[in-house]
Each structure stands twice: as structure tokens, then as C-alpha cells.
Design an enzyme around this catalytic site. Sequence first.
Site, PDB file in Angstrom:
ATOM      1  N   ASP A  80     -26.551  -0.577 -14.001  1.00 26.57           N
ATOM      2  CA  ASP A  80     -25.938   0.455 -13.310  1.00 26.57           C
ATOM      3  C   ASP A  80     -24.271   0.237 -13.585  1.00 26.57           C
ATOM      4  O   ASP A  80     -23.522   0.264 -12.894  1.00 26.57           O
ATOM      5  CB  ASP A  80     -26.092   0.186 -11.836  1.00 26.57           C
ATOM      6  CG  ASP A  80     -25.580   1.270 -11.129  1.00 26.57           C
ATOM      7  OD1 ASP A  80     -25.738   2.605 -11.476  1.00 26.57           O
ATOM      8  OD2 ASP A  80     -25.016   1.119  -9.983  1.00 26.57           O
ATOM      9  N   TYR A  81     -23.996   0.011 -14.973  1.00 29.56           N
ATOM     10  CA  TYR A  81     -22.717  -0.027 -15.535  1.00 29.56           C
ATOM     11  C   TYR A  81     -22.177   1.436 -15.752  1.00 29.56           C
ATOM     12  O   TYR A  81     -21.722   1.482 -16.799  1.00 29.56           O
ATOM     13  CB  TYR A  81     -22.635  -0.951 -16.729  1.00 29.56           C
ATOM     14  CG  TYR A  81     -22.497  -2.329 -16.211  1.00 29.56           C
ATOM     15  CD1 TYR A  81     -22.108  -2.850 -15.016  1.00 29.56           C
ATOM     16  CD2 TYR A  81     -22.984  -3.424 -17.194  1.00 29.56           C
ATOM     17  CE1 TYR A  81     -21.987  -4.116 -14.818  1.00 29.56           C
ATOM     18  CE2 TYR A  81     -22.810  -4.771 -16.880  1.00 29.56           C
ATOM     19  CZ  TYR A  81     -22.254  -5.005 -15.695  1.00 29.56           C
ATOM     20  OH  TYR A  81     -22.242  -6.464 -15.419  1.00 29.56           O
TER      21      TYR A  81
END
Length: 609
Positions: free
Chosen positions: A294-295
Site C-alpha cells: 500500500d505504498y
Amino acid sequence: MRFSPLNQISRANVSQLQRAWTYHTGETEWDSIKRGGRITAFESTPLMVDGVLYFTTPAGRAIALDGETGKEIWAFDPFSAAGGIRRTLQSRGVSYWEGHSPITCRGATDDVDRRIFFASMDGRLFALDSLTGRPCQGFGNSGAINLREGVADQWPNGRYEVTSPPAIYKDLVITGAGLQEVPSKGPSGAVRAFDVRTGKLVWRFDTVPAPGQVGHDTWEGDSWKDRSGTNAWSIMSVDVQRGIIFLPLGSPSYDFYGADRKGQGLFGNSLVALNAASGKLLWYYQMVHHDLWDYDLPAPPNLVTLHRAGREIPAVAQVTKMGFVFVLDRLTGKPLFPVEERPVPQSKLPGEATWPTQPFPIKPPPLARISVTREDVTTVTPESHKYCLETFGSILPGRIFNPWGLAPALEMPGTLGGATWSGTSFDPSLGYLFVNVNEVGAVGQMKPQPADSPEAYLWTSKWGTYARFWDENHYPCQQPPWGTLNAIDLATGDIAWRVPLGVVDELEAKGIPKTGVPSLGGSIATAGHLVFIAGTNDSRFRAFDSQTGKELWITRLEADGHATPMTFLGKKTGRQFVVIAAGGSGLLSTSDKPEPASDTLDAFALPDK
């Protein structure tokens, strides 16, 4: 740049700042009355045009105020006729367009037109008359277009939300959107440009390339089809002089498991530069390959100028949740400081195929810790030390780009950064880029799902999804600082200064000061040699000396100011004002430790002589 040339408020007098006015949206109880839940964070940054402040609220309204008095001029509610339950959503502001129209928003012929653009939480893009707040009848259908059409037709219940103000380039209004992170198939994250007068589609850029488009070969097989995510949910930036729009793109869905999307996955987690007039791809730079953490690229790209060997280089600075800062040539996308592709741990999860390397900038250095060991566990209180070791000791050490597996693991930094949507501000006279950074890890593991599930594995933990590496009081489990404000000298790529940002009142009372705290909400820099920032979950608004990092002014707000401030010069009085939304209830708030909510927009100025 998020830089203001105003210098009436300076480091010499900022200590005299005082409250000038407060406006209440009336929305503190809105959600509890309608649904029984808590209201979403008030993250809007007002836009100043000709003495009027324009902003949006968590309940989806657009509001105009007199900038010097805080008196309401108009309010527009896109849900006024709907009735019933309305949910609330982060909304970070509006956009403004001014130009000549054959038929203006108010129906005048062949005249100057002034329009406010904003998107509602259900995916409608509105054009409003800036003077009255009434919808422009010639735009779309009675003043609005349905952004879901063409990107979410197959997914009537799929998430499609616009939380950021659209970009404006000449006579185009350009939009991205927030999409679901799971399941992996759903609405498209395509970025689109519409005619500001009519609402007609002008161009579309597919963030997941179709056959024949650049980047399509980075998706294995048919994994590109109906792929959701890969979206510009954050704020896009426009280089008006060069006609370039910069898109900070998020991760392809599903964020934490990519067995059904093997490959590099362009343009996921990439900064993409397009010709703003045509939507044609100019260049891209991917900052995470095959993201499993989830970067997203969460922040607006900052358009800055670097000075090297006597020449000026147009650059774009992109901060990331990893705490990395990528500084690229604005025209080519080439890094202006060295970046290394380094091997990273590989996943052992069935079906997963981790990308073998990830890019690590050599300069600037990481702004957040990218690893944590047992020796780093907090000692701020004996209770916190004991809890963190007993709870998380078995999963240490943690590090960046740790692939998730069937056993609990720690990712450092986590999904809340590093840097966040708060972004950066830049002082061109100093060449300093200012970044507020969180030091919060994420804890989780992958859980197998039933055979008929949309995803084979889901990321979770015994503390729920998006669990944090913190104790029962939400004190992070590593040693402070837990949040910092950083100044990067872009001439050298070095850290010019770094200071803890925020305090924990309970710890200060015990004699433990300057721990820093997580923040959501950005900074602005001014020619008064100041950096203004709220954002912290300690309900404070601060000003720092931009050259040294010394805290020069601090005041308490009604709630946490999870927004970026703005400053303007009063049209009538000539006073400089600084404005911040203080609403609390941000992503740092959880069910077991909720943040207080407020509905205030606060303005500050020097004493009126």
C-alpha cells in the site's frame, strides 16, 4: 511550491499572531445525527480568489466566505434534494477557472466567466458560479457531470470517490479518483480532462495500459483487464508554462497480494508526466515495483527549481510513504540524485512473485526509519516497553519491503508513512524542501480465503486491518521521535535540519518532552522565513523558522488540524491572514482511541493596529 511571497508575518513578529475569526461549518453532529457514526476529517485547504475563500467540507458542501471576516457568502450542498442518510468523506478543496465564454455560468453573452470546480463524494463534478454558488447550467447536466460514466459502468456499487481538487490547465479541468483497494477488479483509475465550459470529455489517460499502449507488457497475461486502483487519488500538479501535468499514482488493487497481477505493473506507484493539453504520455518513473505494501504515491508532486553549477534545473520532488524523496528532472523524469536498485526479500506466499529489486535514492537520505530491531523498542514508559516487547517482540526485526506471509510481520514504515498526502512546501530563496514525516510501522499477515473468494489472501491481523506498531495508548513501539519536520537542502540533497513535530501531553506531564507525534496535514512556507504547519494529533498549530527549524509560535486549536494551511493578504485591510481547518477525526483516530471532532475554520493575523 506551496510558497507565499507574503512577509508581513515574519519570524520577528510571528509570536504576536492571534485569532482573527472562526467559522463553524455546523457539521460536528452531522454524521451522528444522520447515521450514528463520527464525521470524517476536515482536510480542506481554502482557495483565495479576489477576497473570497472557497473550500469544501466533510459532508460534501462547497462554501464561500469573506476572507477578512469569516462571514458566509454562500454554501452549496449537492445533496440538498437527496434527503436521508449521507456519509462524510475527506474533501481537500476546490479549483478555480477564469476565462472568456460565449455563454457564461450566469447566462451572460460573450463575457468573462469565473467558475469553482469541485467533486462530490458520489463522483459528480460540479461547476459553480463563483459569486453565487449556483451550478453552471451549460456545464454537463444542470451544472454537473457524472464521473462514474466511462470508468465504473460495470461496477455500479464499486467505490469511486474524488477527495482532491481537480487540476486546471487552460480550458481543461482534469480529474483522478479514489478507488477501492480490495477487491482487485473494479472501476478504472483513468485520469480524464473535460472542457471547463461544457463538461465534454477532451482526453483520457489509462493508468493501466491496454494492448498497444506503453507499459502494457508489464502486466502478465490478461491481468490488466478490469484492474482497479492505480489511481490519482491525491493532488495532481501542473507546470502551466511547459504544459505538463504530473500524476502521483497509487498501487494496483489488491494492494497486499499480487499473484493475479504478476509483473512490474505500470503505471502503479509511478510519477507520470503527461502533455496537459492532449493527455499524451511524456515520461514515467516507478517508485515501487509490484507494490505489496500500500505504498501509494500519496502526495502532490512539488515543482521546484534546483541550482547546479550556475544553472537552473526545473525539477519535480516526490515524497513517498517509504520516507524516500525522489528528485527528478521535470522535462525527462531522470533522477537528479543517484538512485540504486537494491535486492529486497522475496515472498514465500503461494502464487506471489515479488519484484527482485526496489529503487533506493542515495540522496536525499530516508526521512523515516526503514528498519527496527528489539534494541530500538521504546523506553518512554516501562508499561509501553513491556507491552511492545510482549506483543511484537517475536516479529522483530522489521524492515522496509518485507513481503507479507502467513505469519505476523512488521513493515517499517507502514501504510501511514513516512510522508503522506500532506506533501511538501518549498522555499526558493533557501532551496529547502519541507516535509513532515510519520514514524509508524504496520503489522499484519496474509490470511487464506475460501476458494470462491475474489482474492486468494487478505491482509489482516488479530488487531484488525491496518494495525499499527504502537501500544495501547497509541505510542509507537520504537524510540522517539515519532513524527518530525524536515528541511532538505535540494542543492546538496542533505538534511538541513530536522526537529520533532508535536507532543504527547500525557508524556510531557511526566517529564518526557519532544517525542514528536504522527501528523496528517501539510506545511506552507512564506517569504517571512516561516513554515506553518498543523497536522499533528496534539491539536496545535505551529510556525517554525524556515532557516533553522526553531519553533517560533504555537497555539491550540479546537481539534487536530489535519489539513494544509494557507495564507493571503486581505483585500480591504491589507492584513496577512493564515487559515487552517481544525476538524480532528482523521486516519490517526480509531474506535478505541477516537480524536475529538470539530467544525472550525480558524484564521490568524497580527494585532489590528
